[in-house]
Every structure is written in structure tokens, then in C-alpha cells.
Design a protein around this motif. Structure first.
Motif, PDB file in Angstrom:
ATOM      1  N   THR A   1       0.841  -1.186   0.000  1.00  0.00           N
ATOM      2  CA  THR A   1       0.000   0.000   0.000  1.00  0.00           C
ATOM      3  C   THR A   1       0.882   1.243   0.000  1.00  0.00           C
ATOM      4  N   THR A   2       0.619   2.172  -0.917  1.00  0.00           N
ATOM      5  CA  THR A   2       1.382   3.419  -0.999  1.00  0.00           C
ATOM      6  C   THR A   2       0.422   4.593  -0.885  1.00  0.00           C
ATOM      7  N   ILE A   3       0.739   5.517   0.010  1.00  0.00           N
ATOM      8  CA  ILE A   3      -0.078   6.714   0.204  1.00  0.00           C
ATOM      9  C   ILE A   3       0.849   7.922   0.188  1.00  0.00           C
ATOM     10  N   THR A   4       0.459   8.988  -0.516  1.00  0.00           N
ATOM     11  CA  THR A   4       1.288  10.182  -0.608  1.00  0.00           C
ATOM     12  C   THR A   4       0.411  11.429  -0.632  1.00  0.00           C
TER      13      THR A   4
ATOM     14  N   PHE B   1      -5.599  14.975   5.581  1.00  0.00           N
ATOM     15  CA  PHE B   1      -5.314  13.791   4.765  1.00  0.00           C
ATOM     16  C   PHE B   1      -4.225  12.947   5.430  1.00  0.00           C
ATOM     17  N   TRP B   2      -3.153  13.595   5.895  1.00  0.00           N
ATOM     18  CA  TRP B   2      -2.036  12.863   6.496  1.00  0.00           C
ATOM     19  C   TRP B   2      -2.439  12.221   7.824  1.00  0.00           C
ATOM     20  N   ARG B   3      -3.228  12.936   8.621  1.00  0.00           N
ATOM     21  CA  ARG B   3      -3.707  12.361   9.879  1.00  0.00           C
ATOM     22  C   ARG B   3      -4.521  11.105   9.614  1.00  0.00           C
ATOM     23  N   ASP B   4      -5.404  11.146   8.637  1.00  0.00           N
ATOM     24  CA  ASP B   4      -6.228   9.981   8.302  1.00  0.00           C
ATOM     25  C   ASP B   4      -5.362   8.841   7.759  1.00  0.00           C
ATOM     26  N   ALA B   5      -4.318   9.188   6.999  1.00  0.00           N
ATOM     27  CA  ALA B   5      -3.453   8.158   6.416  1.00  0.00           C
ATOM     28  C   ALA B   5      -2.677   7.403   7.483  1.00  0.00           C
ATOM     29  N   ILE B   6      -2.074   8.137   8.430  1.00  0.00           N
ATOM     30  CA  ILE B   6      -1.280   7.450   9.458  1.00  0.00           C
ATOM     31  C   ILE B   6      -2.176   6.727  10.462  1.00  0.00           C
ATOM     32  N   SER B   7      -3.396   7.236  10.669  1.00  0.00           N
ATOM     33  CA  SER B   7      -4.342   6.541  11.546  1.00  0.00           C
ATOM     34  C   SER B   7      -4.773   5.217  10.929  1.00  0.00           C
ATOM     35  N   ALA B   8      -4.961   5.219   9.618  1.00  0.00           N
ATOM     36  CA  ALA B   8      -5.339   3.978   8.934  1.00  0.00           C
ATOM     37  C   ALA B   8      -4.185   2.984   8.919  1.00  0.00           C
TER      38      ALA B   8
ATOM     39  N   VAL C   1      -2.702   3.204  14.243  1.00  0.00           N
ATOM     40  CA  VAL C   1      -3.884   3.283  15.106  1.00  0.00           C
ATOM     41  C   VAL C   1      -4.389   4.712  15.063  1.00  0.00           C
ATOM     42  N   GLU C   2      -5.570   4.957  15.620  1.00  0.00           N
ATOM     43  CA  GLU C   2      -6.152   6.291  15.562  1.00  0.00           C
ATOM     44  C   GLU C   2      -5.258   7.298  16.285  1.00  0.00           C
ATOM     45  N   LEU C   3      -4.877   8.358  15.574  1.00  0.00           N
ATOM     46  CA  LEU C   3      -3.896   9.313  16.078  1.00  0.00           C
ATOM     47  C   LEU C   3      -4.353  10.746  15.860  1.00  0.00           C
ATOM     48  N   ASP C   4      -3.785  11.642  16.658  1.00  0.00           N
ATOM     49  CA  ASP C   4      -3.881  13.067  16.392  1.00  0.00           C
ATOM     50  C   ASP C   4      -2.557  13.505  15.780  1.00  0.00           C
ATOM     51  N   CYS C   5      -2.613  14.466  14.866  1.00  0.00           N
ATOM     52  CA  CYS C   5      -1.398  14.929  14.185  1.00  0.00           C
ATOM     53  C   CYS C   5      -1.460  16.439  14.027  1.00  0.00           C
TER      54      CYS C   5
ATOM     55  N   HIS D   1       7.388   2.176   5.627  1.00  0.00           N
ATOM     56  CA  HIS D   1       8.435   3.189   5.462  1.00  0.00           C
ATOM     57  C   HIS D   1       7.746   4.543   5.350  1.00  0.00           C
ATOM     58  N   VAL D   2       8.132   5.462   6.238  1.00  0.00           N
ATOM     59  CA  VAL D   2       7.508   6.774   6.306  1.00  0.00           C
ATOM     60  C   VAL D   2       8.540   7.845   5.966  1.00  0.00           C
ATOM     61  N   GLU D   3       8.188   8.738   5.065  1.00  0.00           N
ATOM     62  CA  GLU D   3       8.980   9.945   4.787  1.00  0.00           C
ATOM     63  C   GLU D   3       8.044  11.126   4.908  1.00  0.00           C
ATOM     64  N   ALA D   4       8.423  12.120   5.715  1.00  0.00           N
ATOM     65  CA  ALA D   4       7.497  13.237   5.921  1.00  0.00           C
ATOM     66  C   ALA D   4       8.225  14.446   6.474  1.00  0.00           C
ATOM     67  N   GLY D   5       7.516  15.566   6.451  1.00  0.00           N
ATOM     68  CA  GLY D   5       8.024  16.788   7.043  1.00  0.00           C
ATOM     69  C   GLY D   5       7.779  16.806   8.539  1.00  0.00           C
ATOM     70  N   GLY D   6       8.228  17.879   9.191  1.00  0.00           N
ATOM     71  CA  GLY D   6       8.076  17.993  10.637  1.00  0.00           C
ATOM     72  C   GLY D   6       6.623  17.895  11.081  1.00  0.00           C
ATOM     73  N   GLN D   7       6.401  17.252  12.224  1.00  0.00           N
ATOM     74  CA  GLN D   7       5.041  17.045  12.723  1.00  0.00           C
ATOM     75  C   GLN D   7       5.094  16.568  14.164  1.00  0.00           C
ATOM     76  N   SER D   8       3.967  16.640  14.838  1.00  0.00           N
ATOM     77  CA  SER D   8       3.806  16.075  16.178  1.00  0.00           C
ATOM     78  C   SER D   8       2.622  15.125  16.144  1.00  0.00           C
ATOM     79  N   VAL D   9       2.848  13.898  16.558  1.00  0.00           N
ATOM     80  CA  VAL D   9       1.820  12.855  16.533  1.00  0.00           C
ATOM     81  C   VAL D   9       1.563  12.396  17.955  1.00  0.00           C
ATOM     82  N   SER D  10       0.302  12.169  18.294  1.00  0.00           N
ATOM     83  CA  SER D  10      -0.005  11.708  19.650  1.00  0.00           C
ATOM     84  C   SER D  10      -1.117  10.678  19.636  1.00  0.00           C
ATOM     85  N   ARG D  11      -1.029   9.810  20.592  1.00  0.00           N
ATOM     86  CA  ARG D  11      -2.073   8.814  20.842  1.00  0.00           C
ATOM     87  C   ARG D  11      -2.653   9.149  22.217  1.00  0.00           C
TER      88      ARG D  11
END
Length: 315
Positions: free
Chosen positions: A2-5, A17-24, A27-31, A55-65
Motif C-alpha cells: 500500500t502506498t499513500i502520498t 489527509f495525512w492524519r487519516d493516512a497514518i491513523s489507517a 492506530v487512531e492518532l492526532d497529528c 516506510h515513512v517519509e514526511a516533514g516535521g510534525q507532532s503525533v499523539s495517541r
């Protein structure tokens, strides 16, 4: 795979879009993304038996569960292996710096935070909690702890986990399941090596037995490995070890023999092992006497090793 960009996604919609992608993917996350306009992100995920490799490549962010998120029955242990950049992981009142060269683990059943202040890339291995729990017992003591690659066992584990990304979803179930189990075995050993020397004396009986089984699993190929060596390594008596195994109605000797026989049977069933002789398979799993192997194999499986292989080749 699966590839998502975020390519092709309008800047105003990228954060959601990115929050929904990493949650899918996990697990369900805030971003939280400071500025979605220049943000780019992509992930590639594939399955390896019961595990997933992303494999994740992305810009700066804060993710929380957050603690308010729903806890599912299929929660996971995640292993983050940095490949570029660096970040911070927080869980269980601990903080670990995520850097290239090592890895850290965290548990999706409890709150955690990840923070990256600049672009980064990492591999994330997703492991069902039960697979690691049955090898380590409780896992709370190893979360948000960075394991450095300068340790040979940590480096071996890191390299093995990264190599999981080379396997495709269509590889045979037998091979991928076995590779996945060995990956979890290695991870458990690396994490177990971080525990204090007196952990055997303070852990619950079930946890102590799991640790003994894990150590035994890593020495199945050593024909000299036995109760005396295990006892000396763990600084406990052989009687005590057998007492732990009595909880499962067996002894260490019977358990060791059964595991070696089961490993031999796996090789005899494997299509990629058909070129190897039965004698070679037996000796590769710690048997020093072929007659003893033949007799115990027949007793354990109800047929000879030769007939066992022939039956599985035919099927």
C-alpha cells in the motif's frame, strides 16, 4: 504493498489527509503540522506474516495517541527505526531520542507522543502485542527506551527488521510467517538484554518461563546446550528451571527436545529445504546422534522423518 502520498492533495487538505493516512496505517492518532502548505508525506506499507512494515517519509510534525482514544482488541507494539533525521518519543513517563542507528519501541494501548521538528524518514514495524508479550511478559519497562546500534545484538536486530521491507505481500505464507517469528525472537532478545541482572528473581513465574524459552530458542542449533549451561547462564538451579516447566506439565529436557524436533519438521516441510538431507537437517538443529533423532522423531510425530517429508512434499 500500500502506498499513500500527499502528492496531488491541496495544501489546505494535507494535514487532515495525512492524519487519516497514518491513523489507517497504524492506530487512531492526532497529528499537528505547523504549516501544511510546504508539507510532504508518503508511506509504503506491506505485510510480512502477522507483522507490517511501513516506510515513512514526511516533514516535521507532532503525533499523539491520547488516552481518550478508543483502545482496540488488536493493539500493537511499534518499533521505530530512524533512517534520516531525528525525533523524540514519549511514553510511560520516559523520553527517548529517535536517531539513526538504533530503534525504540512503544505500545499503542497507552498514550504516546512523537515529535519531529524537521523532515525525517523511518521504518515502523507493527507487531501484535501478544507475540511480544508471550516472549517478554510485561512490556511497560522497555517502552520509550532508545536501543543504540553500537550494541552488536541491537545492530543485528535493527538490520533484520529493516530487511523485512524487502518482502512482498505475495511471498509464501510459510516463509513470511517464519521470518516474522524470527524477527520477534530477535527483538525480544535485544529488549531482554536491557533488563537488570536480577530480573529473573523478581519477575512472575510465567514471565521467567517465557524468558527461559526465549533463551532456549536462540540456542536450539547448539548441540552442547542443555540444562547445565542454561542454569549457569541464568544463575539459578536446574531444579528451579524444571519446576517452572512443571507448570506446563513438562520438563526442560522434554521441552528442548520437542522444540528441536519441531524445527526439524518445519525444515522437512519447507519446499526450499528439499535439497538438504535429513541427516543434515537433524544435525543443524542440535542433534548429535542420527539414531537418537530418528527414534525420537518417530515417537513425537508417529512416523519416520523420511515418510514425514514425503507426505508433505506430495501434499
Amino acid at each position: 504493498m500500500t502506498t499513500i502520498t500527499t502528492e496531488g492533495v491541496y495544501p489546505a487538505q494535507r494535514a487532515r489527509f495525512w492524519r487519516d493516512a497514518i491513523s489507517a496505517a497504524f492506530v487512531e492518532l492526532d497529528c499537528r503540522i505547523a504549516d501544511p502548505s510546504p508539507f510532504r508525506g508518503s508511506l509504503k506499507q506491506n505485510r510480512v506474516g502477522p507483522l507490517s512494515y511501513t516506510h515513512v517519509e514526511a516533514g516535521g510534525q507532532s503525533v499523539s495517541r491520547p488516552a481518550t482514544r478508543h483502545v482496540r482488541h488488536d493493539e500493537y507494539i511499534l518499533v521505530s527505526i530512524g533512517t534520516t533525521g531525528h525525533g523524540i518519543l514519549r511514553q510511560d513517563c520516559r523520553e527517548a531520542r529517535l536517531e539513526v542507528g538504533g530503534f525504540a519501541v512503544y505500545d499503542t494501548a497507552r498514550p504516546y507522543e512523537l515529535h519531529f521538528d524537521a523532515p525525517f524518514s523511518q521504518a515502523v514495524i507493527q507487531i501484535p502485542r501478544l507475540l511480544l508479550k508471550e516472549r517478554l511478559g510485561m512490556t511497560e519497562h522497555v517502552t520509550a527506551t532508545f536501543l543504540e546500534g553500537r550494541d552488536p545484538l541491537v545492530q543485528l536486530t535493527r538490520d533484520y527488521l529493516l530487511a523485512l521491507g524487502r518482502f512482498a505481500d505475495h511471498d509464501t505464507a510459510f516463509e513470511t510467517d517464519r521470518i516474522a517469528q524470527q524477527a520477534v525472537d530477535l527483538l525480544a532478545m535485544a529488549l531482554q538484554s536491557r533488563q537488570p541482572a536480577d530480573a529473573m528473581s523478581t519477575a512472575p513465574r510465567a514471565t521467567r518461563l517465557f524468558r527461559i524459552k526465549q533463551l532456549t530458542e536462540s540456542h536450539l542449533r547448539d548441540g552442547e546446550f542443555g540444562l547445565a549451561g542454561l542454569s549457569a547462564r541464568l544463575h539459578v538451579s536446574g531444579r528451579y528451571i524444571n519446576d517452572l516447566f512443571s507448570d506446563e506439565g513438562t520438563s526442560f529436557g522434554r521441552y528442548l527436545l520437542a522444540r528441536r524436533l519441531e524445527r526439524c519438521a518445519e525444515d522437512l516441510r519447507a519446499p526450499g529445504m528439499r535439497h538438504r538431507t535429513i541427516n543434515d537437517v537433524a544435525f543443524s538443529w542440535g542433534f548429535n546422534n542420527f539414531s537418537h533423532f530418528s527414534a525420537t522423531f518417530r515417537q513425537h510425530f508417529g512416523t519416520s522423518a523420511r515418510a514425514y517429508r514425503a507426505d508433505h512434499v506430495a501434499s
